[in-house]
Write a protein that holds these residues in place. Structure first.
Motif, mmCIF file in Angstrom:
data_model
loop_
_atom_site.group_PDB
_atom_site.id
_atom_site.type_symbol
_atom_site.label_atom_id
_atom_site.label_comp_id
_atom_site.label_asym_id
_atom_site.label_seq_id
_atom_site.Cartn_x
_atom_site.Cartn_y
_atom_site.Cartn_z
ATOM 1 N N LEU A 148 0.783 -1.287 -0.041
ATOM 2 C CA LEU A 148 -0.004 -0.132 -0.158
ATOM 3 C C LEU A 148 0.818 1.382 -0.034
ATOM 4 O O LEU A 148 0.528 2.015 -0.842
ATOM 5 C CB LEU A 148 -0.984 -0.068 1.133
ATOM 6 C CG LEU A 148 -1.915 1.114 1.246
ATOM 7 C CD1 LEU A 148 -2.854 1.089 0.110
ATOM 8 C CD2 LEU A 148 -2.629 1.275 2.673
ATOM 9 N N LYS A 193 2.214 1.810 -3.383
ATOM 10 C CA LYS A 193 1.495 2.374 -4.444
ATOM 11 C C LYS A 193 1.001 3.802 -3.933
ATOM 12 O O LYS A 193 0.902 4.580 -5.029
ATOM 13 C CB LYS A 193 -0.005 1.669 -4.220
ATOM 14 C CG LYS A 193 -1.090 2.055 -4.966
ATOM 15 C CD LYS A 193 -2.359 1.099 -4.905
ATOM 16 C CE LYS A 193 -3.783 1.499 -5.545
ATOM 17 N NZ LYS A 193 -4.772 0.611 -5.374
ATOM 18 N N ARG A 194 1.042 4.276 -2.979
ATOM 19 C CA ARG A 194 0.450 5.916 -2.451
ATOM 20 C C ARG A 194 1.649 6.771 -2.375
ATOM 21 O O ARG A 194 1.236 7.747 -2.362
ATOM 22 C CB ARG A 194 -0.471 5.522 -1.339
ATOM 23 C CG ARG A 194 -1.810 4.544 -1.270
ATOM 24 C CD ARG A 194 -2.387 5.007 -0.147
ATOM 25 N NE ARG A 194 -4.091 4.305 -0.516
ATOM 26 C CZ ARG A 194 -5.013 4.483 -1.177
ATOM 27 N NH1 ARG A 194 -4.657 5.557 -1.692
ATOM 28 N NH2 ARG A 194 -6.179 3.876 -0.994
ATOM 29 N N SER A 207 4.076 6.151 3.658
ATOM 30 C CA SER A 207 3.580 4.908 4.742
ATOM 31 C C SER A 207 3.039 5.676 5.903
ATOM 32 O O SER A 207 3.657 6.445 6.639
ATOM 33 C CB SER A 207 5.033 4.509 5.169
ATOM 34 O OG SER A 207 4.862 3.277 6.113
ATOM 35 N N HIS A 242 -7.924 5.728 3.408
ATOM 36 C CA HIS A 242 -6.186 5.353 2.902
ATOM 37 C C HIS A 242 -6.032 3.880 2.959
ATOM 38 O O HIS A 242 -5.592 3.452 1.910
ATOM 39 C CB HIS A 242 -5.688 6.139 3.922
ATOM 40 C CG HIS A 242 -3.810 5.652 3.601
ATOM 41 N ND1 HIS A 242 -3.257 6.812 2.704
ATOM 42 C CD2 HIS A 242 -3.231 4.958 4.241
ATOM 43 C CE1 HIS A 242 -2.154 6.317 2.616
ATOM 44 N NE2 HIS A 242 -1.638 4.945 3.437
#
Length: 297
Positions: free
Chosen positions: A172, A175-176, A179, A250
């Motif tokens: 994740l 991808k975003r 952290s 998120h």
């Protein structure tokens, strides 16, 4: 002993199998598929074909073994409640089939069945409102001639080959490009290396204690912010806070786990069994066990 292991090819189950073999036990592994059966057979293990969704196909192995370690679980989180209920039904069927035999039935549970936000102990019963509590209802068969007990695993059972929550958080963050942690990130995650957890399962099956609840926890509670920062360092992305009311947006299905505060004691487990952690902690393992490798590496 001849020990039946469900989930014998899984992340934790395969470590249990290795430890059992090192201790001189014979193993029967449950295999749902031909590929799993072949993997077990190639490793020199006895194979029982069955499916955890079909309890009768699993209980048919019990007359041939001296004890059972149950680690198989369907980790499709889109059907989490259904899968927890199914696990409870399977354990009930296993315990009923073993009734009066005095054989050990050691099952897998999780530390998050205990109250959140306070240090939980092995004396804490599973909360009924937590779906995975279904995996502990079978403990009552300790009064009916079955040596039932559970090993509670923390949110992070880590080691090379981990495919659970920490790898999902890493994916994740990759991808975003960030952290994230929730609010100040002070909520705590316990953790254990899979080899340490495997040794506790083996201790539990060799010296069963009726209705015991063991905590396979090496680190009582790491602040989630430290985990997020280690992920950020590993990926070269910033670690940043997201407000609680934005967490689900998120994190998606990980939101509940990212926000949970689950400090866990292992005092009774250590005193009762002599078990202690031998392996590295989560943060060190993340740096050195391939957690930040990509498929092309």
């Amino acid at each position: 002993m001849k020990i039946f292991v469900t989930g014998a090819t899984g992340f934790v189950g395969s470590a249990i199998v290795d430890e059992l073999r090192n201790r001189g036990h014979d193993i029967v592994g449950l295999a749902r598929s031909e590929s799993s059966a072949n993997a077990l057979s190639d490793a020199g293990l006895n194979v029982h074909r069955g499916n955890i969704a079909d309890p009768e196909s699993v209980t048919s192995a019990l007359s041939q073994v001296d004890a059972v370690i149950h680690t198989a679980f369907n980790h499709d989180f889109s059907r989490y409640l259904e899968n927890c209920e199914a696990d409870g039904r399977l354990l009930d069927a296993l315990a009923r089939a073993l009734e009066g035999t005095d054989k050990a039935l050691i099952a897998t549970s999780v530390t998050i069945v205990t109250p959140s936000g306070e240090l939980s102990t092995e004396n804490d019963r599973a909360l009924d409102q937590v779906p995975r509590s279904a995996s502990e209802a079978f403990l009552d068969y300790a009064n009916r001639g079955v040596q039932t007990s559970v090993v509670r695993l923390p949110p992070s059972v880590h080691g090379a080959g981990d495919t659970a929550f920490v790898p999902a958080l890493i994916a994740l963050a990759r991808k975003r490009g960030v952290s994230a942690y929730v609010d100040d990130g002070a909520n705590r995650w316990p953790a254990v290396h899979r080899d340490d957890a495997a040794r506790l399962f083996c201790d539990a099956v060799e010296r069963p204690r009726p209705a015991a609840r063991y905590h396979a926890v090496a680190e009582t509670g790491l602040p989630f912010r430290e985990i997020a920062e280690a992920i950020g360092d590993g990926l070269g992305v910033p670690a940043e806070s997201v407000p609680n009311d934005w967490a689900e947006v998120h994190f998606g299905w990980l939101a509940m786990f990212a926000a949970i505060d689950n400090p866990v004691s292992n005092d009774w487990t250590r005193e009762a069994t002599g078990w202690a952690s031998r392996e590295v902690g989560l943060i060190s393992d993340m740096r050195n066990a391939g957690y930040f490798s990509t498929p092309s590496d």
